[in-house]
Design an enzyme around this catalytic site. Structure first.
Site, PDB file in Angstrom:
ATOM      1  N   HIS A  37       0.849  -1.199   0.000  1.00 48.20           N
ATOM      2  CA  HIS A  37       0.000   0.000   0.000  1.00 48.20           C
ATOM      3  C   HIS A  37       0.878   1.240   0.000  1.00 48.20           C
ATOM      4  O   HIS A  37       2.078   1.183   0.264  1.00 48.20           O
ATOM      5  CB  HIS A  37      -0.946   0.013   1.210  1.00 48.20           C
ATOM      6  CG  HIS A  37      -0.232   0.118   2.537  1.00 48.20           C
ATOM      7  ND1 HIS A  37       0.326   1.284   3.007  1.00 48.20           N
ATOM      8  CD2 HIS A  37       0.021  -0.821   3.485  1.00 48.20           C
ATOM      9  CE1 HIS A  37       0.882   1.073   4.189  1.00 48.20           C
ATOM     10  NE2 HIS A  37       0.714  -0.203   4.498  1.00 48.20           N
TER      11      HIS A  37
ATOM     12  N   ASP B 214      -4.206 -19.098  12.086  1.00 51.77           N
ATOM     13  CA  ASP B 214      -3.101 -19.704  12.827  1.00 51.77           C
ATOM     14  C   ASP B 214      -3.193 -19.342  14.316  1.00 51.77           C
ATOM     15  O   ASP B 214      -3.166 -18.164  14.690  1.00 51.77           O
ATOM     16  CB  ASP B 214      -1.775 -19.231  12.241  1.00 51.77           C
ATOM     17  CG  ASP B 214      -0.605 -20.072  12.692  1.00 51.77           C
ATOM     18  OD1 ASP B 214      -0.224 -19.967  13.874  1.00 51.77           O
ATOM     19  OD2 ASP B 214      -0.067 -20.829  11.869  1.00 51.77           O
TER      20      ASP B 214
ATOM     21  N   SER C 111       2.023  -5.203   6.822  1.00 49.14           N
ATOM     22  CA  SER C 111       1.698  -4.916   5.425  1.00 49.14           C
ATOM     23  C   SER C 111       2.853  -5.308   4.515  1.00 49.14           C
ATOM     24  O   SER C 111       3.998  -4.944   4.758  1.00 49.14           O
ATOM     25  CB  SER C 111       1.394  -3.426   5.243  1.00 49.14           C
ATOM     26  OG  SER C 111       0.301  -3.053   6.030  1.00 49.14           O
TER      27      SER C 111
END
Length: 429
Positions: free
Chosen positions: A237, A364, A379
């Protein structure tokens, strides 16, 4: 009369038969086969088909091979090129499918925690302040029409690259009483304005009445790099300025290794955060050439290792990604890259570059226990499905930190300047 009635009965039976065929499962399978299919060299694709349907290739070239089985069509990309697959029912053609075979392509997945240092084009205006003058408090910057988010690129014809470039112009202008000619870059375009520094009576110095910044720093995660060109992609991003919330226009920048020191666990309404520091050696491992909605991009100085999956992996295009189990590579402790389970909840087969192509959920137990799900700094974590790199983690859902968005890898590759759709070279005759 009897024959006419018989015709009507037979016609009705035929109509009902056609309608039932139209809604049958095998007819729906035929409808669901796309009009265009893309595979890479060496890759195989399996499609479900209706039992009576047969398939063949329209062109006699070696780019594609088919295996027409009872319930499936196995398509293999053997050589870069194009072909056309024909579907026939009882000897009649019913559909044509374009098959495009792309050149074999692999990248090395990342997962490493990286430190990011960005230098903007010019200096960024992040705020105004009032200068105490004999005539009261004023902001020369506001008087000149300069807004928060503007970028000062030139003063008196000279290019401005960093904050220290500004001070000599301000002092000289204030002493001479001559306004500065300032070139401003704004989203709507570029313009020039006159800016007269004013003397601060409390500090006996001239000021612009502007808060400015020339760089930004933070952490993120490496997504991939291409070993031949050394081009990489990270973050997934855009990096925006913390004050203006606008994307930083990059002049240059560097990435360095970073170490995760602790985790602020996410919860509903609070996505959490990786706390990290730049590695002590501050070794620059790559440059930053682009800051886009799909991440940051540049070139590495040398090969880097994640210690868990360092072999080149094939990629999946957006229409090849499917819902179901997947994994991410990321760091939650020190500089150790680990593999964690996630679920692709939904995926959009995008035809054009766009962010937020996937919705994913962390499944998980170890990762949920350590982080609560997706946290800031994660990210760019590469997403792996069926041994292929399919994308990167981008955003977390604030009200549900176990879930978030992902971006498809083909758009990040495009932003990195890597052409996976390269056309085959013409063979010499």
């Amino acid at each position: 009369m009897f024959i006419e009635s018989l015709r009507k009965i037979m016609g009705g039976i035929l109509l009902v038969s056609l309608i039932s065929i139209g809604f049958s499962s095998f007819f729906q399978e035929y409808i669901n086969i796309p009009k265009s299919i893309t595979v890479f060299e060496g890759q195989q694709l399996q499609l479900a088909k209706a039992v009576p349907v047969s398939v063949s290739l329209n062109h006699n070239n070696s780019s594609v091979s088919l295996r027409d089985k009872k319930n499936t069509i196995n398509i293999s990309g053997t050589e870069q090129g194009n072909n056309e697959m024909l579907l026939e029912l009882a000897g009649f053609p019913i559909k044509k499918v374009d098959v495009n075979v792309l050149k074999d392509f692999k990248v090395i997945p990342g997962g490493q925690s990286i430190g990011v240092k960005l230098n903007s084009v010019g200096v960024l205006v992040v705020g105004h302040h009032q200068v105490n003058t004999n005539d009261g408090k004023k902001s020369p910057g506001e008087i000149a029409g300069i807004k928060v988010g503007d970028i000062i690129t030139k003063i008196n014809g000279q290019r401005i690259e960093k904050m220290s470039d500004v001070a000599p112009f301000v002092k000289d202008s204030g002493e001479k009483g001559k306004p500065l000619q300032v070139v401003i870059s704004r989203e709507s375009g570029e313009f020039t304005t006159n800016l007269q520094p004013l003397k601060d009576e409390n500090e006996e110095s001239y000021k612009l009445g502007l808060y400015i910044r020339d760089s930004a720093a933070g952490i993120g995660t490496m997504t991939f790099y291409e070993p031949k060109s050394m081009k990489y992609g990270a973050l997934g991003h855009v990096i925006s300025d913390m004050d203006t919330k606008k994307p930083i226009v990059v002049a240059d920048g560097q990435i360095v290794r970073s170490t995760v020191t602790s985790i602020e666990k996410g919860s509903n309404g609070d996505p959490g955060e990786k706390l990290a520091r730049f590695s002590s050696d501050r070794e620059v491992i790559g440059n930053i050439k682009r800051n886009s909605p799909f991440g940051i991009f540049g070139e590495l100085n040398k090969d880097i290792s994640n210690g868990i999956s360092d072999k080149p992996l094939p990629i999946s295009l957006s229409h090849q990604v499917k819902e179901g189990p997947a994994q991410i590579l990321t760091v939650v402790d020190n500089d150790k890259v680990e593999l964690f389970d996630i679920e692709i909840v939904s995926t959009i087969p995008q035809k054009f570059p766009a962010t937020k192509g996937m919705v994913l959920k962390v499944t998980d137990k170890n990762l949920l226990e350590k982080t609560g799900g997706i946290v800031q700094g994660m990210s760019g974590s590469p997403i792996i499905q069926d041994g292929k790199l399919i994308g990167a983690v981008t955003h977390v859902f604030v009200n549900d930190p176990t879930s978030g968005y992902g971006v498809h890898i083909e758009w990040m590759l495009n932003e990195a300047g890597i052409d996976i759709y390269e056309k085959p070279r013409q063979k010499a005759s």
